[in-house]
Each structure stands twice: as structure tokens, then as C-alpha cells.
Enzyme design. Structure first.
Site, PDB file in Angstrom:
ATOM      1  N   GLU A  51      21.533 -61.248 -17.127  1.00 17.41           N
ATOM      2  CA  GLU A  51      22.338 -61.898 -16.103  1.00 17.41           C
ATOM      3  C   GLU A  51      22.109 -63.410 -16.098  1.00 17.41           C
ATOM      4  OE1 GLU A  51      20.876 -57.960 -14.188  1.00 17.41           O
ATOM      5  OE2 GLU A  51      20.274 -59.337 -15.778  1.00 17.41           O
ATOM      6  N   CYS A  74      17.748 -56.603 -11.160  1.00 19.87           N
ATOM      7  CA  CYS A  74      16.452 -56.432 -10.496  1.00 19.87           C
ATOM      8  C   CYS A  74      16.419 -57.220  -9.183  1.00 19.87           C
ATOM      9  CB  CYS A  74      15.322 -56.869 -11.411  1.00 19.87           C
ATOM     10  SG  CYS A  74      15.368 -58.619 -11.886  1.00 19.87           S
ATOM     11  N   SER A 167       6.747 -34.751 -52.232  1.00 18.56           N
ATOM     12  CA  SER A 167       7.909 -34.887 -51.341  1.00 18.56           C
ATOM     13  C   SER A 167       8.705 -36.158 -51.627  1.00 18.56           C
ATOM     14  CB  SER A 167       7.441 -34.889 -49.879  1.00 18.56           C
ATOM     15  OG  SER A 167       6.574 -35.987 -49.629  1.00 18.56           O
ATOM     16  N   TRP A 169      11.361 -37.989 -53.936  1.00 20.13           N
ATOM     17  CA  TRP A 169      11.908 -38.124 -52.580  1.00 20.13           C
ATOM     18  C   TRP A 169      12.868 -36.972 -52.336  1.00 20.13           C
ATOM     19  CZ3 TRP A 169       9.516 -41.414 -49.555  1.00 20.13           C
ATOM     20  CH2 TRP A 169       8.923 -42.542 -50.096  1.00 20.13           C
ATOM     21  N   GLU A 292       6.664 -38.257 -37.563  1.00 24.95           N
ATOM     22  CA  GLU A 292       7.152 -37.976 -38.911  1.00 24.95           C
ATOM     23  C   GLU A 292       6.381 -36.853 -39.598  1.00 24.95           C
ATOM     24  OE1 GLU A 292       8.197 -40.946 -41.642  1.00 24.95           O
ATOM     25  OE2 GLU A 292       9.262 -42.199 -40.202  1.00 24.95           O
TER      26      GLU A 292
END
Length: 360
Positions: A51, A74, A167, A169, A292
Site C-alpha cells: 500500500e 495492517c 535415481s 535422472w 524431498e
């Protein structure tokens, strides 16, 4: 027309994604005689609110104008003076607010102050979009716990690694770029000690201008290798090692000497009490956590009903084996399954991303 200006305010707020924690994302637009005369957004915690930026741009033209703001202004003195006071002093005539602020220090008081000053106030324009934009802030300000976002990538047959643990990718580079962007937007990223031992990841955000999240490792017995990448790159990102209360002072000092921060957490069934961990992270003003993995960690958050949001990448590969993202949740029938709501899907070339919520 009102929705058009509120949508612009939401778009302005989005520019600061990942930069305002523990504050919310807020945008503001000032309109007079059908023309935008001021706009702004909250850029960082401790800095001017949206604001104020908009009022500074509008200057004396703000008198008699209309303001659109995504969150209730606020009304209390915090790191900055009350925005509701600045709005009234500037002579704004009408204020449209997307949603009220759930912060007990503000909730309804900012709107009431504006009304007491003779300013017309309307709420609820694009409220659902505003709530979704500030889902992290809403969870944190009401519970003082971080918003928990689970993320994993898996093959078409639901595996997160080969039988050897490889893993890299599963997902493609476009999917991984999305993940790095997400990392830069959240306060922290969390993995278990088994993932550290298996992959020794760095867990940084590898995008230009990206902010590295705080790295959190669940390590009940304090067994993290002292030569792990995260303990030896604390100049790139803060690293918190969450340990049980029986870990020796010697090990705690070794970790701390490398720049890591140890956080002693209560234990339950010889595992870290995740509820206690979230309470402690909240006290550190960590408002969001990206989980993750691996399997044990993801399963624990789901089993204890501590996750808010889930994002899963599905790659068109089949590898077989037993390396699944979620272990036994002790659910016996399909009608007990955890159901995601408010689902969205995206394509990243051949990968599909499914995102949904576990709670309203």
C-alpha cells in the site's frame, strides 16, 4: 472492472514470491477516474508494504481514489507503521480487499479502522485466488507451523530409484528446472539421513538469482558423515541437522564446528518426533518446508498427517523393483486411501506433474 484491478494486484504480489517470508505476498493498485495512478507490492520482510509503494507513486492524486489490495491493510505497529493509517491520511475514498488477514494482530481491525475513518470498504473480490497465493502465510500465521510440501519424481511403475539406488535422472531437465525454482521460493528443504548417505546432495537452487533454501536433515542418531557436501558448503546455504536428544555433545560440537546448526528434537519410537520438529521450525520463522524424501521421510509425514501439499512428477519409464516413494501406511482398504483435492496437472515435455492438497 473490479476483478481486473484486483487481478493486477495479485500479479504484482506474485513478483515477490520467495522473498517476503515470514510476511505474506501483497499487491496494491490505486485507480482514479478509470486510470491507474499507483501500484506496488511488498518486496521483503521489514520493507515498506504494498500500500505504501502504491501511495508513494500516486502522491497527492490518491485523494478521492480507489485502492485494490490483496490482503487486509495492517492496523498495528510492527516493523513498519500501519498501512490503514497511511491510506486514511492519503484521502483514499474506497478500498477493495481480496481477503481479510488471519493474523490475530490484524484480523478485521484494519478494515474496521478504515470504515471508522469514513472509507468505503468491500471484501471478497478474487478471495479464493488470494488465499491460494498466500497458502503458506495462512498456514503459518494460524498454526505457527510451516506449510509442508511433499515432492518426488517416479517412474510410470511408481519407483523412485533402481534396485541399486540410482535415481539420476528419473525426471527430465525441464522438470528439474521447475523443482529448482520451487526450492528458491520456499524457506527450507528437508531430507532424511538415508538420502544423504545414498546421494550426498547439495540441495541448492541452481537458477540465476535463485535463493538457496535452508537445508534440514533428519538424523535421529547424529550419524551424518562429516565430509558430506551440505556440511562443507554452509557458505551457500544454512544447514540444520535435526537430531535426537541422546546425541553426544562431542558429535554436536563437530557438526556445529563445520557451520551446521544442530537442533535437538524429541523422539518417538526411536525416530524424530516430526510434530515437535515443525513446532521448533515455526519458532525459527521457517514458514514453509519442501520435503524431498526419501521413502521413510515421505511416509512419516503422510502417516502422521503433517503434509499439506503434494507434487509428483511421473516419467514415462519403467524400471521395476521395490524402490517406491511411500512405504506401508497401514491402510487396509481403498476407501482409506489418502485423496488429493484441488488437483492440477502440467506437462514438462514427456513428464507429467500432478499437484494437489491433502487438506482444505
Amino acid at each position: 472492472m473490479h476483478e481486473k484491478y484486483m487481478q493486477l494486484a495479485l500479479e504484482l504480489a506474485e513478483k515477490a514470491r520467495g522473498k517476503t517470508s515470514p510476511n505474506p505476498l501483497v499487491g496494491a493498485v490505486i485507480v482514479k477516474d478509470g486510470q491507474i495512478i499507483g501500484q506496488g507490492y511488498h518486496q521483503k520482510a521489514g520493507g515498506p508494504h504494498a500500500e505504501v509503494f502504491a501511495l508513494n507513486e500516486a502522491k497527492e492524486e490518491a485523494k478521492g481514489a480507489t485502492m485494490y489490495v490483496t490482503l487486509e491493510p495492517c492496523s498495528h505497529y510492527g516493523r513498519t507503521p500501519p498501512c490503514s493509517l497511511a491510506i486514511a491520511k492519503a484521502g483514499i475514498e474506497k478500498v477493495f480487499v481480496a481477503m481479510t488477514d488471519p493474523n490475530p494482530l490484524v484480523s478485521g481491525q484494519g478494515i474496521q479502522y478504515l470504515k471508522d475513518q469514513g472509507i468505503e470498504v468491500q471484501t471478497g473480490i478474487l478471495a479464493n485466488k488470494a488465499r491460494q497465493q498466500n497458502e503458506i502465510f495462512l498456514k503459518y500465521i494460524q498454526t505457527r507451523r510451516p506449510f509442508v510440501h511433499l515432492k518426488w519424481a517416479m517412474t510410470l511403475d511408481g519407483k523412485i530409484a533402481s534396485e541399486t539406488g540410482d535415481s539420476r535422472w528419473i525426471s527430465n531437465e525441464h522438470s528439474r528446472a521447475w523443482v529448482h525454482k520451487l526450492r528458491s521460493e520456499l524457506d527450507a528443504i528437508l531430507i532424511g539421513i538415508n538420502t544423504v548417505r545414498q546421494d550426498d546432495p547439495l540441495l541448492t537452487s541452481r537458477i540465476p538469482g535463485g535463493r538457496n533454501p535452508i537445508r534440514i536433515i533428519l538424523d535421529t542418531h547424529g550419524n551424518i558423515p562429516l565430509d558430506s557436501k551440505m556440511l562443507n558448503s554452509t557458505d551457500q546455504a544454512r544447514t540444520i541437522i535435526a537430531v535426537g536428544q541422546r546425541v553426544s555433545q562431542t558429535k554436536l560440537k563437530e557438526i556445529d564446528s563445520l557451520g551446521g546448526k544442530t537442533l535437538q528434537v524429541a523422539t518417538k519410537n526411536d525416530n524424530l518426533d516430526l510434530s515437535d520438529l515443525l513446532n521448533q521450525l515455526g519458532k525459527l520463522e521457517i514458514t514453509s518446508v519442501l520435503v524431498e524424501g526419501g521413502t521413510k521421510t515421505i511416509t512419516s509425514f503422510l502417516k502422521e498427517d503433517l503434509a499439506d501439499k503434494v507434487s509428483v512428477f511421473i516419467s514415462p519409464r519403467i524400471i521395476g523393483g521395490s524402490r517406491s516413494p511411500v512405504a506401508n501406511l497401514e491402510l487396509q482398504n481403498m476407501d482409506e486411501a489418502l485423496n488429493l483435492i484441488n488437483i492440477t496437472t502440467e506437462r514438462f515435455n514427456d513428464d507429467i506433474l500432478i499437484t494437489g492438497y491433502l487438506k482444505e
